[in-house]
Design an enzyme around this catalytic site. Structure first.
Site, short mmCIF file in Angstrom:
data_model
loop_
_atom_site.label_atom_id
_atom_site.label_comp_id
_atom_site.label_asym_id
_atom_site.label_seq_id
_atom_site.Cartn_x
_atom_site.Cartn_y
_atom_site.Cartn_z
N ASN A 78 -25.71 5.05 67.03
CA ASN A 78 -24.49 5.70 66.49
C ASN A 78 -23.71 4.80 65.52
O ASN A 78 -23.00 5.30 64.66
CB ASN A 78 -23.60 6.25 67.61
CG ASN A 78 -23.12 5.19 68.56
OD1 ASN A 78 -23.66 4.10 68.60
ND2 ASN A 78 -22.09 5.50 69.32
N GLY A 92 -28.54 1.36 81.01
CA GLY A 92 -27.76 0.17 81.30
C GLY A 92 -27.94 -0.27 82.75
O GLY A 92 -28.02 -1.47 83.04
N CYS A 96 -18.96 6.12 71.49
CA CYS A 96 -18.65 5.86 72.91
C CYS A 96 -17.16 6.02 73.17
O CYS A 96 -16.74 6.23 74.29
CB CYS A 96 -19.18 4.52 73.38
SG CYS A 96 -19.15 3.26 72.14
#
Ligand code: ADP
Length: 474
Positions: free
Chosen positions: A131, A212, A263
């Site tokens: 992004n 993650g 985010c």
């Protein structure tokens, strides 16, 4: 592998290698060897190369911005911002080469000197999303390099051409061979191998919470330093005394900028009951006028989603929202215009009557979808704001200074904006979140030095005799 334009998938942007184990091995070894030289280059000299890189980024800003727009879809002015953030980060990191301060402090013993210095960690694996294909790699690589580490960079599969462009600029800036290495390929293949590789000392990861968690677990098992930057479910509160025009503009930019694929995107609007109707009417009106289209077109305000998987994901969330009883005020569908049929376009979407307990209120969507939630008091607004597993960015619009300060104190988020949208981070301030957004580290600002360097404490005893701390002086 192929990289295609998400605004028109008939356009091939680049082909790139699906690298494997041998490439990971070669990249890590190159970085390990280069580390022994790079760590000894004085930090101000390392910084000069980063400064040269900043100049090159500036010279190629327009070209790189076009590539970003073509490869991941964001409107051109936002792509320019992406490159600018890289430039800002390079300038800031270069300055750090002449700071990187440690401390000197008195020793408790006579004729003894005490100080701290920062030392590099070693080989850093940087795993990044699509992004912000320039800003995020810069955020990680530049502080890593100025601290004296070497890098293996594994960019997202959707933006390989941007990553290659960046690496070419690093080469042009004169970085010695092996100091920064690029490895293309699939996250589940080379990404996973890189994280597990014993020659890697530190992993800095930005991406989904699910990946993650795996990266964090592997680093735990293999005793690596790890910095994780994951999801968000950011909200903007609008109180009854807010400047509504300003709050609507903030909500539009926060929710639909980069098609909601940030985010820090605003995915919840927490609205005081006294202004909810008025605010919502204006927001829907303004959303109706938003120009959806290819980012390369100067009139476009909302570009495509990055790939087919994202388009499906957002569509699926709309099904979830409907089944949970949310009311679609505008949008809610894949774009129907004939000229957008070759791209991944989803209409900017506003959902009303969203209950805080529902999935749509709690899970990260990463698309142009915002959920409206009504509250009656300031306390309730803060409670709804904090009622998610994440804690990245938050915003409140109010003219009441007391409420603003209470919000600054009580909101559970790494970043909080007063009378501004949830997006807009600047590179010289720490960036990161609390709760499940991250693992306690911060990127950007001087805080990032704590990720990419280790404190070394040094005592110099010039007394010429054995001095036993805590014993001989009491
Ligand atoms: P996103 O939803 O942003 O694509 P991902 O977490 O899937 O989030 O991807 C972020 C980055 O992590 C990408 O560079 C991707 O290739 C990489 N990646 C994906 N899976 C793994 C994995 N198992 N191990 C290491 N890296 C991975």
């Amino acid at each position: 592998m192929e990289s295609r334009n998400p605004a028109d998938t008939r356009e091939l942007i680049a082909t790139f290698p699906r690298s494997g184990s041998a490439d990971v091995e070669q990249a890590v070894n190159a970085a390990r060897q280069a580390f022994q030289l790079w760590r000894l280059v004085p930090a101000p000299i390392r910084a000069e190369q980063i400064y040269r890189f900043s100049e090159l980024l500036g010279q190629h800003k327009e070209e790189l911005a076009y590539l970003i727009t073509q490869e991941m879809g964001k409107p051109l002015n936002e792509a320019r911002g992406d490159v600018q953030e890289g430039i800002d980060c390079a300038l800031y990191s270069a300055g750090e080469g002449r700071r990187m301060f440690g401390q000197t402090t008195p020793s408790e013993m006579p004729n003894k000197f005490a100080m701290t210095v920062r030392s590099p960690i070693g080989v850093c694996a940087l795993i990044t999303p699509w992004n912000f294909p320039v800003a995020i790699p810069c955020w990680k690589a530049l502080p890593a390099l100025v601290c004296g580490n070497t890098v293996v960079f594994k960019p997202a599969e959707d933006t390989p051409a941007c990553a290659t462009f960046l690496i070419q600029l690093f080469q042009k800036a004169g970085l010695p061979e092996g100091v920064i290495n690029l490895i293309h390929g699939l996250g589940e293949e080379v990404g996973r191998e890189l994280v597990a590789h014993p020659g890697v000392d530190l992993v800095s990861f930005t991406g989904s919470s699910q990946t993650g968690a795996e990266v964090g677990a592997t680093c735990g098992r293999t005793h690596k330093q790890v910095c994780l930057e994951m999801g968000g479910k950011n909200a903007q509160i609008v109180m009854e005394d807010a400047d509504l025009e300003l709050a609507v503009e903030g909500a539009l930019w926060g929710a639909f900028g980069t098609a909601g694929q940030r985010c820090t995107a605003t995915s919840r609007l927490i609205l005081h009951s006294q202004i909810k109707e008025q605010f919502t009417t204006r927001l829907v009106e303004r959303t109706h006028k938003l120009q959806l289209g290819p980012g390369i077109d100067g009139r476009t305000e909302v570009g495509p989603l990055v790939n087919a998987a994202q388009l499906q994901r957002v569509s699926r969330y709309l099904e979830v929202a409907r089944s949970e009883g949310a009311k679609v005020l505008i949008g809610g569908e894949i774009a129907s215009q004939e000229e957008l049929q070759h791209g991944y376009f989803f209409q900017p979407t506003i959902l009303d009557q969203v209950h805080p307990d529902t999935r749509i209120a709690r899970e990260e969507i990463f698309g142009p979808v915002v959920a409206l939630m009504e509250v009656n008091t300031f306390e309730e607004a803060i409670q709804v704001m904090n009622d998610t597993p994440y804690g990245l960015s938050a915003s409140i619009y109010t003219r009441d200074v007391n409420q603003a300060f209470q919000a600054m104190r009580d909101i559970e988020a790494g970043i909080t904006y007063i009378n501004g949208p949830t997006i807009g981070a600047e590179v010289h301030l720490p960036f990161g979140g609390v709760k499940q957004t991250g693992n306690g580290h911060r990127e950007a600002g001087s805080a990032v030095l704590d990720v990419f360097s280790a404190w070394k404490t040094i005592y110099v005893d010039f007394s010429g005799r054995l001095q036993r701390a805590q014993i001989d002086n009491h």
